[in-house]
Motif scaffolding. Structure first.
Motif, short mmCIF file in Angstrom:
data_model
loop_
_atom_site.label_atom_id
_atom_site.label_comp_id
_atom_site.label_asym_id
_atom_site.label_seq_id
_atom_site.Cartn_x
_atom_site.Cartn_y
_atom_site.Cartn_z
N GLU A 34 0.84 -1.19 0.00
CA GLU A 34 0.00 0.00 0.00
C GLU A 34 0.88 1.24 0.00
OE1 GLU A 34 -3.89 1.86 2.37
OE2 GLU A 34 -2.82 0.13 3.18
N LYS A 36 0.99 5.46 0.74
CA LYS A 36 0.33 6.57 1.41
C LYS A 36 1.15 7.84 1.17
CE LYS A 36 -3.22 4.71 3.61
NZ LYS A 36 -4.62 5.14 3.32
N TYR A 39 0.57 10.72 6.57
CA TYR A 39 -0.13 10.03 7.66
C TYR A 39 -1.63 10.33 7.61
CZ TYR A 39 -2.21 9.22 12.17
OH TYR A 39 -3.07 8.81 13.15
N SER A 40 -2.41 9.28 7.92
CA SER A 40 -3.84 9.43 8.15
C SER A 40 -4.27 8.26 9.03
CB SER A 40 -4.62 9.40 6.83
OG SER A 40 -4.53 8.13 6.22
N LEU A 43 -4.25 4.77 7.69
CA LEU A 43 -2.98 4.05 7.63
C LEU A 43 -2.91 3.00 8.73
CD1 LEU A 43 0.47 5.72 7.03
CD2 LEU A 43 0.23 3.91 8.71
N ILE A 58 3.73 -0.99 3.91
CA ILE A 58 3.11 0.30 3.59
C ILE A 58 4.24 1.31 3.43
CG2 ILE A 58 1.55 2.11 4.36
CD1 ILE A 58 0.07 0.02 6.03
N VAL A 60 5.07 5.20 3.14
CA VAL A 60 4.51 6.51 3.41
C VAL A 60 5.41 7.57 2.79
CG1 VAL A 60 3.60 8.06 5.18
CG2 VAL A 60 3.68 5.58 5.61
N ASP A 64 -0.44 7.30 -4.13
CA ASP A 64 -0.99 6.02 -4.53
C ASP A 64 -1.46 6.02 -5.98
OD1 ASP A 64 -3.09 7.70 -4.12
OD2 ASP A 64 -4.39 6.25 -3.13
#
Length: 435
Positions: A34, A36, A39-40, A43, A58, A60, A64
């Motif tokens: 994934e 990103k 940050y959210s 996540l 993931i 970051v 995406d």
């Protein structure tokens, strides 16, 4: 997991490799990957979902979506982002748990970085809950576990082994005739282990999927590599077909050379698919295995036709064999058929990480001596186990070549030979000049 960054050491996590990954047109978000931008809270949901499924990674600081003219790798403030993720994992996850974080800084002095988050389901306290629900990962998105899935997660053993980190395969054995003599020059084996999807765990192998795998193997580079190994000892071959021990959960696909000499099969390849037996098992980590065996009898073929000189295997032929074998196991068509058999996402079809070689006689007596010298009193070698560098992506030609060359160098050193490094370098340089 096909993404080599998941198994790479911290030193091998470079911004160049991350940019190359993001630039791949076929590298989209999947069951185990994934992206990103920043940050959210979603996540953290992704962390829990991967932990409750097959694990993954993931990144970051990467968009995406790919947009023309827009750099996909944008980066983030590393410390601030990690603090936010860690705090959210502590507050949102039940029980609180943190995956591994790796900071990969840009090389332009901007101070920005990409954060690599690795989620290993074998160490996560499954099930990981958010608001009393268990997120799970589907292909490219997150969902929620139903009651049955949640119960299985809660009942599984702590070390169920959801996604195999090691890809060990059982070492081969040389076949023997009635007199107890080996019938092959050598056997080379590699393979992979696979988690099983829900349908793959109970249904028998279908003739259609086995036939599709055979066709993918026939269209792969494996055949060319086997013909190179044969070194003119045969002019025809059968192609991969079912032969020998085949059952509802075992498939055996065999390629055989055709020769009129007493040694009728100078080169043979056997691909064996073994699905686990689910009956009576309570494990949620059922594993399948696929092994690739290459059986060589070219030296015996040469003896049977009374060749003028004692045959020895050229080092370039062995390098081509290893490259063709690894290329086949990373071939998208082959990977797709393997995933279909196991009922899993193609992202879960790992790359081979181990190779076994077993020889009849000393390795140095099987190798063509061009450019090689024996080390006095070095002792004998009858093959060995060769480990792969998990940071290398075998889909990439340059990285696959690096792995093959490392194995060839190890083969020479274990056999008590010097000059192997220079020999393989000359071969690569010759190929490059004629390309």
């Amino acid at each position: 997991m096909t993404n080599s960054l998941f198994a790479a050491s911290a030193a091998d996590l470079t911004i160049e490799r991350i940019r190359a990954l993001a630039a791949r047109p076929d590298q989209v978000e999947s069951l185990t990957l994934e992206f990103k931008r920043e940050y959210s809270k979603s996540l953290v949901t992704g962390i829990a979902a991967m932990a409750n499924t097959y694990g993954g990674m993931i990144l970051v600081g990467i968009n995406d979506k790919v947009e023309v003219g827009v750099d996909r790798v944008v980066g983030v403030d590393a410390q601030e982002t990690i603090d936010k993720i860690a705090n959210a994992c502590s507050e949102m996850l039940d029980p609180p748990w943190e995956p591994d974080f790796f900071t990969v800084p840009f090389d332009d002095g901007s101070g920005r970085s990409v954060i690599v988050i690795r989620i290993d389901p074998n160490v996560a306290p499954r099930p990981l809950l958010i608001d009393l629900r268990a997120p799970i990962r589907l292909s490219g998105r997150n969902s929620l576990a139903d009651r049955d899935r949640l119960l299985r997660l809660a009942r599984e053993e702590p070390s169920a082994g959801v996604l195999p980190r090691g890809q060990s395969v059982m070492a081969p054995r040389l076949n023997q005739d009635n007199a107890g003599e080996a019938t092959e020059d050598f056997i080379l084996r590699t393979g992979i282990n696979l988690p099983m999807g829900e349908a793959g765990a109970w249904r028998p192998l279908s003739e259609r999927t086995v036939s599709a795998l055979a066709q993918a193997l026939d269209r792969s580079s494996f055949r060319d590599a086997l013909e190179t190994l044969g070194h003119g000892s045969f002019s025809q071959a059968t192609g991969f077909r079912q032969l020998g021990h085949n059952r509802s959960r075992t498939a055996r696909l065999v390629f055989q050379a055709i020769s009129r000499a007493p040694v009728s099969d100078p080169v043979e390849a056997v691909v064996t698919v073994n699905l686990p037996e689910p009956y009576g098992s309570t494990s949620t980590g059922l594993m399948a295995s696929i092994t690739f065996d290459v059986i060589a009898r070219v030296r015996r073929y040469a003896d049977s036709i009374k060749a003028e000189q004692d045959y020895r295997y050229p080092v370039p032929n062995l390098a081509d064999l290893l490259d063709g074998l690894l290329r086949t196991l990373a071939d998208p068509l082959v990977v797709t058929e393997i995933a279909r058999i196991a009922d899993i996402d193609t992202a879960l079809v790992s790359q081979p990480r181990e190779l076994h070689l077993l020889t009849d006689g000393h390795v140095r007596s099987l190798l063509h001596p061009e450019g090689l010298q024996e080390i006095p009193d070095a002792g004998a070698s009858f093959g060995g186990t060769f480990r792969a560098n998990p940071a290398l992506d075998l889909r990439v030609a340059a990285e696959r070549q690096e792995q093959v060359d490392d194995w060839i160098r190890q083969l020479g050193l274990d056999a008590g030979l010097t000059g192997m490094e220079a020999r393989i370098e000359r071969y690569r340089a010759k190929n490059k000049s004629t390309a």
